[in-house]
Design a protein around this motif. Sequence first.
Motif, short mmCIF file in Angstrom:
data_model
loop_
_atom_site.label_atom_id
_atom_site.label_comp_id
_atom_site.label_asym_id
_atom_site.label_seq_id
_atom_site.Cartn_x
_atom_site.Cartn_y
_atom_site.Cartn_z
N VAL A 69 -23.91 -17.18 15.25
CA VAL A 69 -25.22 -17.59 15.78
C VAL A 69 -25.04 -18.08 17.22
O VAL A 69 -25.78 -17.68 18.13
CB VAL A 69 -25.86 -18.70 14.91
CG1 VAL A 69 -27.13 -19.22 15.57
CG2 VAL A 69 -26.17 -18.17 13.50
N GLU A 70 -24.04 -18.91 17.46
CA GLU A 70 -23.87 -19.53 18.79
C GLU A 70 -23.73 -18.51 19.91
O GLU A 70 -24.47 -18.57 20.90
CB GLU A 70 -22.72 -20.54 18.78
CG GLU A 70 -22.73 -21.49 19.98
CD GLU A 70 -22.12 -20.94 21.27
OE1 GLU A 70 -22.42 -21.46 22.35
OE2 GLU A 70 -21.35 -19.95 21.21
N PRO A 71 -22.81 -17.54 19.82
CA PRO A 71 -22.73 -16.60 20.95
C PRO A 71 -24.04 -15.82 21.19
O PRO A 71 -24.37 -15.52 22.34
CB PRO A 71 -21.57 -15.66 20.58
CG PRO A 71 -21.16 -15.99 19.19
CD PRO A 71 -21.69 -17.35 18.88
N GLY A 121 -13.17 -25.50 19.66
CA GLY A 121 -14.03 -24.74 18.75
C GLY A 121 -15.48 -25.19 18.83
O GLY A 121 -15.80 -26.32 18.46
N HIS A 122 -16.35 -24.29 19.33
CA HIS A 122 -17.78 -24.65 19.38
C HIS A 122 -18.65 -23.62 18.65
O HIS A 122 -19.86 -23.70 18.70
CB HIS A 122 -18.24 -24.77 20.84
CG HIS A 122 -18.07 -23.50 21.60
ND1 HIS A 122 -16.91 -23.20 22.25
CD2 HIS A 122 -18.88 -22.44 21.74
CE1 HIS A 122 -17.02 -21.99 22.79
NE2 HIS A 122 -18.21 -21.50 22.48
N GLU A 123 -18.01 -22.65 17.99
CA GLU A 123 -18.77 -21.66 17.21
C GLU A 123 -18.31 -21.83 15.78
O GLU A 123 -17.25 -21.31 15.40
CB GLU A 123 -18.44 -20.24 17.71
CG GLU A 123 -18.73 -20.05 19.21
CD GLU A 123 -18.35 -18.66 19.75
OE1 GLU A 123 -17.92 -17.79 18.96
OE2 GLU A 123 -18.45 -18.47 20.97
N PHE A 124 -19.06 -22.56 14.96
CA PHE A 124 -18.56 -22.80 13.60
C PHE A 124 -19.67 -22.98 12.58
O PHE A 124 -20.79 -23.31 12.89
CB PHE A 124 -17.56 -23.96 13.55
CG PHE A 124 -18.07 -25.30 13.99
CD1 PHE A 124 -18.19 -25.62 15.35
CD2 PHE A 124 -18.41 -26.27 13.05
CE1 PHE A 124 -18.64 -26.87 15.76
CE2 PHE A 124 -18.86 -27.53 13.45
CZ PHE A 124 -18.98 -27.83 14.81
N ILE A 184 -13.55 -17.56 17.81
CA ILE A 184 -12.86 -17.86 19.07
C ILE A 184 -13.69 -17.32 20.23
O ILE A 184 -14.22 -16.21 20.18
CB ILE A 184 -11.45 -17.24 19.09
CG1 ILE A 184 -10.60 -17.84 17.96
CG2 ILE A 184 -10.78 -17.47 20.45
CD1 ILE A 184 -9.18 -17.25 17.87
N CYS A 185 -13.78 -18.13 21.28
CA CYS A 185 -14.54 -17.78 22.49
C CYS A 185 -13.60 -17.91 23.68
O CYS A 185 -12.61 -18.66 23.62
CB CYS A 185 -15.70 -18.77 22.62
SG CYS A 185 -16.67 -18.60 24.12
N GLY A 186 -13.93 -17.22 24.76
CA GLY A 186 -13.12 -17.31 25.98
C GLY A 186 -12.91 -18.75 26.42
O GLY A 186 -11.84 -19.11 26.92
MN MN Z 1 -18.82 -19.42 22.85
#
Ligand code: MN
Length: 336
Positions: A143-145, A58-61, A36-38
């Motif tokens: 990885v994404e953040p 959801g963009h971090e998966f 989960i991201c802001g």
């Molecule tokens: Mn993010």
Amino acid sequence: MKSVVIERPGELQLQNRPELSPAAGEVRVKVQYASICGSDVHIWHGHNPFARYPRVIGHEFFGHIDAVGEGVDAARIGERVAVDPVVSCGHCYPCSIGRPNVCSELQVIGVHRDGGFSQYAVAPAANAYLLPESIPDKLASLVEPFTIAANITAFLKPQPEDVALIFGSGPMGLTAIQVLKGVYNVRKVIVADRLPERLAMAKANGADVVLNNSDIPLAAQLEGEQPTLIIDAACHPSILAEAAALASPAGRIGLLGFSGETCSITQQSLTSKELSLFTSRLNSHRFPEVISWMEQGLIQPEKLVTHYLPLSDIEQAMTLFEKDPRSCCKVILAVE
Ligand code: MN
Ligand code: NAI
Ligand code: ZN
């Protein structure tokens, strides 16, 4: 398939949706973990100017490729992958100079198109990056953040002799600390936040000095020390002017914020010290770099994680993430 859908601003649902099939050039990912991201919370509340509804967020998966579209090598089925959410056209000006993250037709997975809080997600094959076995499933969505920190530091070019100051010790500040210390060996990283619990996390993530600026301004606490590299990972519009006042002559400032509020600053405060200002949005092809940092053990994604929850507890997980920054940093959803 089960998917987390924001039907319209304010309305979060766990829906049963028809299974996706990958289009030409795409892969389908059976999602296993998502973080989960802001920005997921902002889309839920209708505060993300880019989001379109209804939207699977959801963009971090992370997951396994389980189907491929036309033109994609079927040998990719079974690959463990992290998915870069930046989908670009490949031919506009920013794309042509290696900056697809600001593509004129930018589509962000989980924002402009359906994302990874779902049992399945589709993405362009080139966005699905094979992961080495040394990166465990449970941490692979992070990885994404870290690519956000990779992107801004690529502009700032940290040097070992820098004295860095980071505003904000949320997930973005913490990834920046880890990259400055672990990848660039920056001598001194100072972190400012208002919450003692967040400052404790900054310490645990490698900060050399932590300062609570809720009562005493940073200028007083720095006792004349002038940071040579400043990252604003708190993103209040007032921070740019404060950063310029604190910075060393010839310093560099990196901005990550998306506020629509005006921030007021004089030319003199920037030009008299010949400060460089950089802004950074998402990432430009930085997945391979971050994967290699994780593989080499230069960064420790586990230090960001405070909670694992099942996808079915999405509302509880998002609420915890939003309302409890003292006890909560990264929340990872386990997708069955
Ligand atoms: Mn993010
Ligand atoms: P967060 O809200 O968890 O962390 C922000 C931290 O800053 C909090 O701990 C808060 O206590 C602290 N803070 C607030 N005002 C402060 C001040 N004046 N001085 C010192 N600390 C202060 O948020 P997160 O997830 O770490 O993201 C930070 C920002 O980065 C957000 O504004 C987000 O929109 C932005 N962002 C930008 C991206 C980009 O690609 N440019 C990507 C991801 C996030
Ligand atoms: Zn483009």
